[in-house]
Design a protein around this motif. Sequence first.
Motif, PDB file in Angstrom:
ATOM      1  N   ALA A 137      34.219  35.863  21.609  1.00  0.00           N
ATOM      2  CA  ALA A 137      33.545  34.571  21.521  1.00  0.00           C
ATOM      3  C   ALA A 137      34.288  33.466  22.259  1.00  0.00           C
ATOM      4  O   ALA A 137      35.489  33.546  22.505  1.00  0.00           O
ATOM      5  N   THR A 138      33.516  32.426  22.592  1.00  0.00           N
ATOM      6  CA  THR A 138      34.102  31.153  23.002  1.00  0.00           C
ATOM      7  C   THR A 138      34.645  30.453  21.768  1.00  0.00           C
ATOM      8  O   THR A 138      35.761  29.911  21.772  1.00  0.00           O
ATOM      9  N   VAL A 139      33.853  30.478  20.707  1.00  0.00           N
ATOM     10  CA  VAL A 139      34.236  29.871  19.439  1.00  0.00           C
ATOM     11  C   VAL A 139      33.480  30.579  18.329  1.00  0.00           C
ATOM     12  O   VAL A 139      32.333  30.992  18.509  1.00  0.00           O
ATOM     13  N   VAL A 140      34.131  30.763  17.185  1.00  0.00           N
ATOM     14  CA  VAL A 140      33.479  31.341  16.013  1.00  0.00           C
ATOM     15  C   VAL A 140      33.343  30.258  14.948  1.00  0.00           C
ATOM     16  O   VAL A 140      34.154  29.330  14.873  1.00  0.00           O
ATOM     17  N   THR A 141      32.312  30.390  14.116  1.00  0.00           N
ATOM     18  CA  THR A 141      32.013  29.361  13.116  1.00  0.00           C
ATOM     19  C   THR A 141      31.886  29.990  11.723  1.00  0.00           C
ATOM     20  O   THR A 141      30.820  29.949  11.108  1.00  0.00           O
ATOM     21  N   PRO A 142      32.941  30.563  11.198  1.00  0.00           N
ATOM     22  CA  PRO A 142      32.849  31.237   9.892  1.00  0.00           C
ATOM     23  C   PRO A 142      32.786  30.248   8.743  1.00  0.00           C
ATOM     24  O   PRO A 142      33.265  29.110   8.854  1.00  0.00           O
ATOM     25  N   ASN A 143      32.200  30.676   7.625  1.00  0.00           N
ATOM     26  CA  ASN A 143      32.385  29.903   6.404  1.00  0.00           C
ATOM     27  C   ASN A 143      33.759  30.245   5.834  1.00  0.00           C
ATOM     28  O   ASN A 143      34.495  31.061   6.391  1.00  0.00           O
ATOM     29  N   ILE A 144      34.120  29.621   4.736  1.00  0.00           N
ATOM     30  CA  ILE A 144      35.480  29.790   4.201  1.00  0.00           C
ATOM     31  C   ILE A 144      35.770  31.250   3.830  1.00  0.00           C
ATOM     32  O   ILE A 144      36.861  31.777   4.089  1.00  0.00           O
ATOM     33  N   ASP A 145      34.787  31.932   3.242  1.00  0.00           N
ATOM     34  CA  ASP A 145      34.982  33.330   2.869  1.00  0.00           C
ATOM     35  C   ASP A 145      35.098  34.216   4.103  1.00  0.00           C
ATOM     36  O   ASP A 145      35.901  35.159   4.141  1.00  0.00           O
ATOM     37  N   GLU A 146      34.291  33.935   5.113  1.00  0.00           N
ATOM     38  CA  GLU A 146      34.352  34.729   6.342  1.00  0.00           C
ATOM     39  C   GLU A 146      35.658  34.497   7.092  1.00  0.00           C
ATOM     40  O   GLU A 146      36.201  35.418   7.712  1.00  0.00           O
ATOM     41  N   VAL A 177      38.197  28.411  16.819  1.00  0.00           N
ATOM     42  CA  VAL A 177      37.526  28.521  15.521  1.00  0.00           C
ATOM     43  C   VAL A 177      37.073  27.128  15.092  1.00  0.00           C
ATOM     44  O   VAL A 177      37.820  26.153  15.248  1.00  0.00           O
ATOM     45  N   VAL A 178      35.866  27.044  14.551  1.00  0.00           N
ATOM     46  CA  VAL A 178      35.440  25.820  13.876  1.00  0.00           C
ATOM     47  C   VAL A 178      35.580  26.046  12.379  1.00  0.00           C
ATOM     48  O   VAL A 178      34.920  26.922  11.809  1.00  0.00           O
ATOM     49  N   VAL A 179      36.473  25.282  11.761  1.00  0.00           N
ATOM     50  CA  VAL A 179      36.691  25.376  10.314  1.00  0.00           C
ATOM     51  C   VAL A 179      35.756  24.396   9.630  1.00  0.00           C
ATOM     52  O   VAL A 179      35.802  23.182   9.877  1.00  0.00           O
ATOM     53  N   LYS A 180      34.903  24.913   8.757  1.00  0.00           N
ATOM     54  CA  LYS A 180      33.923  24.095   8.037  1.00  0.00           C
ATOM     55  C   LYS A 180      34.343  23.998   6.574  1.00  0.00           C
ATOM     56  O   LYS A 180      34.464  25.019   5.905  1.00  0.00           O
ATOM     57  N   TRP A 193      37.533  21.798  15.079  1.00  0.00           N
ATOM     58  CA  TRP A 193      37.660  22.774  16.155  1.00  0.00           C
ATOM     59  C   TRP A 193      39.140  23.055  16.339  1.00  0.00           C
ATOM     60  O   TRP A 193      39.919  22.155  16.660  1.00  0.00           O
ATOM     61  N   VAL A 194      39.542  24.298  16.157  1.00  0.00           N
ATOM     62  CA  VAL A 194      40.941  24.714  16.297  1.00  0.00           C
ATOM     63  C   VAL A 194      41.068  25.535  17.574  1.00  0.00           C
ATOM     64  O   VAL A 194      40.467  26.606  17.698  1.00  0.00           O
ATOM     65  N   PHE A 195      41.850  25.045  18.532  1.00  0.00           N
ATOM     66  CA  PHE A 195      42.064  25.741  19.799  1.00  0.00           C
ATOM     67  C   PHE A 195      43.187  26.768  19.669  1.00  0.00           C
ATOM     68  O   PHE A 195      44.072  26.621  18.813  1.00  0.00           O
ATOM     69  N   PRO A 196      43.210  27.778  20.535  1.00  0.00           N
ATOM     70  CA  PRO A 196      44.300  28.763  20.494  1.00  0.00           C
ATOM     71  C   PRO A 196      45.685  28.151  20.702  1.00  0.00           C
ATOM     72  O   PRO A 196      46.677  28.681  20.195  1.00  0.00           O
TER      73      PRO A 196
END
Length: 541
Positions: A137-146, A177-180, A193-196
Amino acid sequence: MASSYSFVPRVLSIAGTDPSGGAGTAADTKSITAAGGYAMNVITAVVAQNTVGVRDIHFPPRTSLEAQLTAVSDDVVIDAVKTGMLGSLETIQTVTEWIQTQPPKVLVVDPVMIATSGDRLLDRAAEEAMVAFCQHATVVTPNIDELARLTGQPRADDEATAIGQASQWAADTDVSVVVKTGHLNENRVTNTWVFPNGEMIQIPSQRIQTSSTHGTGCSLSAALATRLGAGYSPTNALAWATEWLHEAIAHGAELRVGNGHGPVDHAHRSRRLQAAGMATPWMAGSDIPARLDFPENLVLNHDQDETQDHARITPAVAPAGPWTQALWEAGQSITHDILQCSFVEQLVDGNLQDHAFAFYLAQDALYLNQYARALAALAAASTDNAAQVFWANSSINILTDEAELHRNWLTSGQEDPAGPVTNAYTDFLLSTVLGSDLAVGAAAVLPCFWLYAQTGASLPTVPSDHPYAAWLETYRGEGFIADTQAALQQVEKEFEAATPQVRSEAARAYLTACRHELEFFSQALRIPTAFKARHPILEAR
């Protein structure tokens, strides 16, 4: 980046269906369209679900999925791909193979492994395949559990822990990663948005107490993919998607869809902006009689009750006599629109975004400079000593007390010029006060007193932790209420002394100024994301 991007990205959603329209490809299509893209769909699963739950899932054969993927990619240039529910090991493998043959420019992955309820949606083999798929992915958008499943860590209980997990995974995989934090318990929520490389972009928001949250994960990811596919930076893309979704969630319940967790209103922003762009005249020619011999001539709808579009609004500051009472009754509809507009509702509820309030304050500071001129002009035009003193003192108070409120809120002075909405309002006020009868000018400046007092009184009490408590308290304070009462008394006197023709012109000026107030409040929710990024965050309150 231009404020209006002309390029329409072609965005492919690879996900399951939702016949009730709130999630899956239905939500993706609405989100992509709302975000300015052209939506395409590849169906991974036919899901029988609604707002209450899932009843059945049918996975098309692998050959069908392969045929869909190749059909669209053989013919259409794809600017961004968003994946949602893949559902099975075979589906994940199929999509992975397709991705590897022609890597998309932008790939946003919503992992869809664990539901908000905590229920696991994939078997272990499929979960492992999804974890591996996320690394494309370019970016993943998981929920907290994921996020916990991706990282192999326990579920995060707070934002700092979640960001720490995302930071480590991003560094290890070279995927953002986008932390929601919407599934945590804080009232203040963020999408980060958390970059590498460890850099972060935080877009703050306020929690909305509602059950209309069906499909929020799908919608955010699809909107984000669209803005990234259009060429927007991660900052602008995430800010736009977050704020658009915030509005969609806030108005989801109004759709009245389903008996469970209802959908968000994906189109609310589009409808709001469409209405704002209409060139319909504000008042029909027959709304106000040419002569106002008596107050009751102005009140066209004497029988407003609960059977009409909205109930009668009781003024927080009582009219000073029959003429100002008639003005209040004539302005019921526009007053209702002001109190129910998204900006005022979010301001009163405490859900308004910081940048929107900062933009409003900056424009209000520019407005108040011209409003003070209008009040000073009223003082100069008045022949009554008490009126001269009141209007002159009001002008001074505007330049001292209210200006101080703005200085205390903003971290730095705004350099942006007055916007077209602000200019239209101040031009109207100054031309009316300087070029019309005294009664007309007094009526034109009245809404800035009366409607602000009404907005300030929207809450029975203002909680001490309300993010905009200082603003609300200013306009519900004894000093401002007293000024509003005095302004009403002046307008009442001017109406009583005016000719019937001048009263008609004054009533029209009052209602026109009320409409300008609605536009003035609403403008902060009509600015482009690129412009928002230039505005400072407000001082801690």
